[in-house]
Design a protein around this motif. Structure first.
Motif, PDB file in Angstrom:
ATOM      1  N   GLU A 319       0.842  -1.219   0.000  1.00 41.24           N
ATOM      2  CA  GLU A 319       0.000   0.000   0.000  1.00 41.24           C
ATOM      3  C   GLU A 319       0.864   1.251   0.000  1.00 41.24           C
ATOM      4  OE1 GLU A 319      -2.581  -0.170   3.400  1.00 41.24           O
ATOM      5  OE2 GLU A 319      -3.500  -2.056   2.780  1.00 41.24           O
ATOM      6  N   ARG A 320       1.878   1.247   0.862  1.00 41.97           N
ATOM      7  CA  ARG A 320       2.750   2.421   1.025  1.00 41.97           C
ATOM      8  C   ARG A 320       3.464   2.781  -0.292  1.00 41.97           C
ATOM      9  NH1 ARG A 320       2.263   5.766   5.478  1.00 41.97           N
ATOM     10  NH2 ARG A 320       2.816   4.775   7.434  1.00 41.97           N
ATOM     11  N   TYR A 321       3.952   1.730  -1.005  1.00 39.47           N
ATOM     12  CA  TYR A 321       4.786   1.975  -2.182  1.00 39.47           C
ATOM     13  C   TYR A 321       4.001   1.894  -3.501  1.00 39.47           C
ATOM     14  CZ  TYR A 321       8.773   1.477   1.020  1.00 39.47           C
ATOM     15  OH  TYR A 321       9.674   1.639   2.045  1.00 39.47           O
ATOM     16  N   GLU A 322       2.682   1.918  -3.395  1.00 42.45           N
ATOM     17  CA  GLU A 322       1.859   1.862  -4.613  1.00 42.45           C
ATOM     18  C   GLU A 322       2.266   2.996  -5.565  1.00 42.45           C
ATOM     19  OE1 GLU A 322      -2.835   2.054  -5.939  1.00 42.45           O
ATOM     20  OE2 GLU A 322      -2.318   2.188  -3.813  1.00 42.45           O
ATOM     21  N   GLY A 323       2.570   2.637  -6.811  1.00 41.44           N
ATOM     22  CA  GLY A 323       2.972   3.650  -7.794  1.00 41.44           C
ATOM     23  C   GLY A 323       4.449   3.961  -7.773  1.00 41.44           C
ATOM     24  N   ASP A 324       5.219   3.345  -6.884  1.00 38.76           N
ATOM     25  CA  ASP A 324       6.668   3.570  -6.797  1.00 38.76           C
ATOM     26  C   ASP A 324       7.379   2.417  -7.519  1.00 38.76           C
ATOM     27  OD1 ASP A 324       9.359   3.717  -6.079  1.00 38.76           O
ATOM     28  OD2 ASP A 324       8.930   4.448  -4.045  1.00 38.76           O
ATOM     29  N   ASP A 325       7.791   2.663  -8.773  1.00 38.70           N
ATOM     30  CA  ASP A 325       8.378   1.596  -9.604  1.00 38.70           C
ATOM     31  C   ASP A 325       9.707   1.088  -9.062  1.00 38.70           C
ATOM     32  OD1 ASP A 325       6.218   1.871 -11.203  1.00 38.70           O
ATOM     33  OD2 ASP A 325       7.196   3.231 -12.631  1.00 38.70           O
ATOM     34  N   GLU A 326      10.358   1.896  -8.240  1.00 40.09           N
ATOM     35  CA  GLU A 326      11.649   1.475  -7.674  1.00 40.09           C
ATOM     36  C   GLU A 326      11.437   0.458  -6.548  1.00 40.09           C
ATOM     37  OE1 GLU A 326      15.478   3.464  -5.398  1.00 40.09           O
ATOM     38  OE2 GLU A 326      14.005   4.816  -6.310  1.00 40.09           O
ATOM     39  N   ARG A 327      10.336   0.616  -5.784  1.00 43.38           N
ATOM     40  CA  ARG A 327      10.101  -0.242  -4.610  1.00 43.38           C
ATOM     41  C   ARG A 327       9.185  -1.434  -4.929  1.00 43.38           C
ATOM     42  NH1 ARG A 327      13.944   2.626  -2.346  1.00 43.38           N
ATOM     43  NH2 ARG A 327      13.408   4.641  -1.489  1.00 43.38           N
ATOM     44  N   ILE A 328       8.349  -1.297  -5.974  1.00 40.77           N
ATOM     45  CA  ILE A 328       7.486  -2.416  -6.370  1.00 40.77           C
ATOM     46  C   ILE A 328       7.821  -2.790  -7.814  1.00 40.77           C
ATOM     47  CG2 ILE A 328       5.115  -3.171  -6.815  1.00 40.77           C
ATOM     48  CD1 ILE A 328       4.168  -1.513  -4.511  1.00 40.77           C
ATOM     49  N   ASP A 330       7.137  -5.627 -10.804  1.00 34.29           N
ATOM     50  CA  ASP A 330       6.244  -6.710 -11.265  1.00 34.29           C
ATOM     51  C   ASP A 330       5.228  -7.104 -10.188  1.00 34.29           C
ATOM     52  OD1 ASP A 330       7.661  -6.760 -13.642  1.00 34.29           O
ATOM     53  OD2 ASP A 330       9.068  -8.294 -12.911  1.00 34.29           O
ATOM     54  N   GLY A 331       4.684  -6.076  -9.524  1.00 35.27           N
ATOM     55  CA  GLY A 331       3.630  -6.319  -8.534  1.00 35.27           C
ATOM     56  C   GLY A 331       4.127  -6.860  -7.206  1.00 35.27           C
ATOM     57  N   LYS A 332       5.466  -6.992  -7.077  1.00 39.12           N
ATOM     58  CA  LYS A 332       6.033  -7.495  -5.815  1.00 39.12           C
ATOM     59  C   LYS A 332       7.011  -6.480  -5.246  1.00 39.12           C
ATOM     60  CE  LYS A 332       5.688 -12.433  -6.814  1.00 39.12           C
ATOM     61  NZ  LYS A 332       6.447 -13.685  -6.993  1.00 39.12           N
ATOM     62  N   LEU A 333       7.212  -6.560  -3.931  1.00 39.70           N
ATOM     63  CA  LEU A 333       8.178  -5.666  -3.281  1.00 39.70           C
ATOM     64  C   LEU A 333       9.572  -5.959  -3.808  1.00 39.70           C
ATOM     65  CD1 LEU A 333       6.788  -5.876   0.369  1.00 39.70           C
ATOM     66  CD2 LEU A 333       6.646  -3.898  -1.142  1.00 39.70           C
ATOM     67  N   SER A 334      10.365  -4.912  -4.028  1.00 41.18           N
ATOM     68  CA  SER A 334      11.708  -5.067  -4.599  1.00 41.18           C
ATOM     69  C   SER A 334      12.635  -5.824  -3.651  1.00 41.18           C
ATOM     70  CB  SER A 334      12.305  -3.691  -4.896  1.00 41.18           C
ATOM     71  OG  SER A 334      12.609  -3.031  -3.665  1.00 41.18           O
ATOM     72  N   GLU A 335      13.755  -6.283  -4.207  1.00 43.24           N
ATOM     73  CA  GLU A 335      14.747  -7.016  -3.397  1.00 43.24           C
ATOM     74  C   GLU A 335      15.247  -6.154  -2.242  1.00 43.24           C
ATOM     75  OE1 GLU A 335      17.973  -8.758  -5.529  1.00 43.24           O
ATOM     76  OE2 GLU A 335      16.648  -9.756  -6.985  1.00 43.24           O
ATOM     77  N   GLU A 336      15.461  -4.853  -2.499  1.00 44.65           N
ATOM     78  CA  GLU A 336      15.965  -3.937  -1.467  1.00 44.65           C
ATOM     79  C   GLU A 336      14.982  -3.872  -0.286  1.00 44.65           C
ATOM     80  OE1 GLU A 336      17.276   0.778  -0.991  1.00 44.65           O
ATOM     81  OE2 GLU A 336      15.615   0.215  -2.308  1.00 44.65           O
ATOM     82  N   VAL A 337      13.694  -3.722  -0.611  1.00 46.12           N
ATOM     83  CA  VAL A 337      12.667  -3.628   0.438  1.00 46.12           C
ATOM     84  C   VAL A 337      12.595  -4.938   1.219  1.00 46.12           C
ATOM     85  CG1 VAL A 337      10.193  -3.357   0.898  1.00 46.12           C
ATOM     86  CG2 VAL A 337      11.303  -1.893  -0.793  1.00 46.12           C
TER      87      VAL A 337
END
Length: 664
Positions: A319-328, A330-337
């Motif tokens: 929810e927090r990172y919705e629209g943030d392509d760096e943090r999400i 392919d619909g999943k949280l990034s490796e960094e997160v």
């Protein structure tokens, strides 16, 4: 330090400043003086409460002295529930000295002291014989001072008709309940009334075959402190020292005597003095500190706390990172997160705190669901777990915040997440927690109003009858510094030092104020701290009520509550959140627009112009005169400048010249 006394003695009847204005003994001084006298144990028996018991226990353990935790109980003549009615007065209670012999006895003292305040309060916190008998296990009982039921009876004269029978019945009841843990207490602080009691008590004890023990009603550490104790009584009763009719102690003999002084005081009763050591040797209160008693949190579908916490965190971050392509990606949280989340959850699991985070999430989630603004402050903001759970609203990855500042594997105490709520609605959140975990499992934490430098000067000045204008002049000379002491103030203020040196009245005023400075004068409620337990709190901590109210609070202050292993949480009330919440409501009402305060743009030029002009009254943490001046110099035009301003406005950077370098 004195060497070990040739004749053993231990003080079993001592009051500290937690006897609230009826004792002038700081606990550290009291324990250290017993050590100086070569004693290997000491008891604390404050009037009607256990406020100082854990502080006393820890101090004794640190000093190598055996702590004997007790209290001077008030006993109702009938039932503790009986208040008022014919013949009732505020004197309708007897004194009794109770000492814990072991851990069981300590737990029973906690129950008794809690019931005295919550059930039996009538002018004073009172227990009765029914509850005393119920919780008598592990407790040593001394018959009490001249105000005890037994003493009042024997002072009528044993030879008087019916008195001996009555005194035998009183002593017999206690002996029946406590067995070989019941002792007839005798005192000699140089008062005639004590000599009367002593004669009758010794006579009857010998005839009944009951053991005697000598105590000294200690209200201050050294003989020279008697004047400070007298001033405390004046402050307590609101009287002048010159009042002849006021309550006062009749001499300067209520100090912590040495063993030899005690034996000299009781000629022919050496056994009664030696028995104090025998009683002390039978006491072993080993409290389990360092163990935690957190409440249970029931996860849905019988999930494990860590699994449920992970689930909530992933949902929250999506929810927090919705629209943030760096943090999400392919619909999943990034490796960094995920790496950051896994690292934090690993530490939380290792330290055993998943339930803690779920408890905080639950009441913050409830607050948000009923429209109460809430936000974490402090080091907890550095945790992505807190961001995911909507406890804090700053992304730690974006601002490179350290989780380790909040929690790491070497930390022994539980995490501490301070949550701000709208000031007017904070109580709704506390009520929710009481409803969820049970009212008897939750209460606010007590705190002690202490006599700080200015307050001590004002109170002593009033008691001495020094004109108010002169007292105000003197307090105005105390430098405006946090936690300043009178001794430091005299060194820092030339005017104060001059008055102290050249005006005998002011010298006496300040000398007495220094002796009572830092002592407790009243009990209140901590502004934020709430304690939640897995069982009724009376199992762990003594409870009391806020004077004049029905609110239940702990008899211990925050540090002692935490040391006992209970979960302490800070529910802070913040006026600024109320202002923001009302502003959002007014904007919706007048314009129809729904504002999300977490999604405001951080590049608004007009907002920065406002900050650059220092027009920040009403803006949390940016409202003081000093920081408004700094904002005018810093001229912030991006969010990181605001961060720097808040970070630089600290004594170190300000005094070290770092601020000037940064501004340049």
């Amino acid at each position: 330090m004195d060497s070990a006394p040739s004749r053993p003695f231990v003080h079993l009847h001592c009051h500290s400043h937690y006897s609230l204005l009826d004792g002038a003994s700081d606990i550290s001084r009291l324990v250290n003086r017993a050590k100086d006298h070569g004693m290997n144990a000491l008891a604390l028996t404050d009037h009607g409460n256990l406020h100082g018991s854990l502080e006393f226990y820890r101090k004794c353990k640190d000093t190598g002295i055996n702590p004997i935790i007790g209290y001077e109980a008030y006993i109702a003549p009938g039932s503790r529930f009986d208040k008022g009615g014919a013949g009732s007065s505020k004197e309708a209670s007897y004194h009794l000295t109770l000492l814990a012999k072991n851990r069981t006895g300590f737990r029973n003292l906690v129950r008794l002291a809690s019931a005295a305040s919550l059930e039996g309060f009538y002018f004073k916190p009172r227990i009765d014989k029914e509850i005393l008998e119920r919780y008598s296990e592990g407790i040593v009982c001394l018959s009490g001072c001249v105000s005890s039921e037994f003493s009042r009876c024997v002072m009528k004269g044993i030879s008087t008709e019916g008195v001996e029978k009555q005194a035998r019945e009183i002593a017999g009841w206690f002996h029946n309940v406590f067995g070989d843990r019941y002792f007839i207490e005798i005192m000699n602080n140089g008062l005639d009334i004590q000599r009367m009691q002593l004669e009758g008590a010794v006579d009857l004890a010998n005839r009944m075959g009951l053991p005697l023990v000598a105590t000294s009603d200690c209200h201050y550490v050294d003989q020279g402190d008697s004047e400070a104790q007298d001033i405390m009584l004046c402050i307590n009763t609101g009287r002048y020292r010159t009042d002849t009719s006021r309550m006062k102690m009749e001499n300067d003999q209520f100090f912590l005597r040495s063993s030899e002084q005690m034996y000299e005081n009781f000629p022919g009763l050496e056994d009664a003095c030696a028995r104090s050591q025998e009683i002390a040797d039978s006491v072993d209160i080993d409290l389990e500190l360092g163990k935690y008693y957190f409440p249970n949190f029931e996860c849905p579908d019988k999930k494990e706390p860590l699994d449920y916490l992970r689930e909530l965190c992933i949902k929250g971050l999506l929810e927090r990172y919705e629209g943030d392509d760096e943090r999400i990606v392919d619909g999943k949280l990034s490796e960094e997160v995920m790496a950051r989340l896994d690292r934090e959850l690993g530490v939380i699991e290792k330290l055993g705190y998943p339930t803690y985070f779920l408890i905080v999430w639950d009441f913050v989630h409830h607050a948000r669901s009923i429209g109460i603004s809430a936000t974490a402050r402090g080091s907890g903001v550095g945790a992505i777990v807190c961001y995911a759970l909507y406890l804090s609203h700053v992304c730690p990855l974006r601002y490179d915040l350290l989780f380790e500042r909040f929690l790491d594997e070497s930390r022994t105490e539980p995490p501490d997440i301070d949550i701000d709520f709208e000031k007017e609605r904070r109580i709704e959140v506390i009520d929710y927690v009481k409803e969820k975990y049970g009212a008897e499992m939750v209460c606010q934490i007590g705190t002690f109003g202490t006599l700080a430098a200015r307050a001590a000067i004002k109170d002593v000045g009033r008691a001495l009858g020094v004109p108010i204008a002169r007292v105000n002049q003197i307090t105005a000379m105390v430098p405006d510094e946090l936690k300043i002491t009178i001794e430091k103030a005299i060194k820092k203020s030339a005017d104060l030092a001059n008055s102290y040196e050249n005006d005998p009245e002011i010298r006496e005023l300040l000398d007495l104020a220094m002796k009572i400075e830092g002592l407790a004068r009243n009990v209140g409620t901590h502004a934020a701290a709430v304690v939640i337990a897995d069982k009724p709190l009376q199992e762990y901590v003594p409870l009391t009520r806020v004077p004049g109210k029905q609110d239940v609070i702990t008899q211990w202050s925050m540090n002692d509550v935490e040391a006992s292993g209970l979960l302490k949480m800070d529910f802070l009330g913040l006026r600024n959140l109320t202002i923001l919440s009302r502003s959002v409501a007014l904007i919706k009402q007048t314009t129809g627009k729904e504002l999300d305060l977490q999604r405001l743009p951080l590049d608004d030029k007009e907002s920065y112009a406002l900050l650059q002009r220092g027009e920040t009254k009403g803006v949390f943490q940016l409202e003081s005169g000093g920081i408004r001046d700094l904002l005018c110099r810093m001229k912030p035009d991006q969010f990181t400048d605001i961060i720097a301003t808040a970070a630089l406005y600290r004594p170190g950077p300000l005094e070290g010249g770092m601020v000037d370098d940064f501004v340049d």
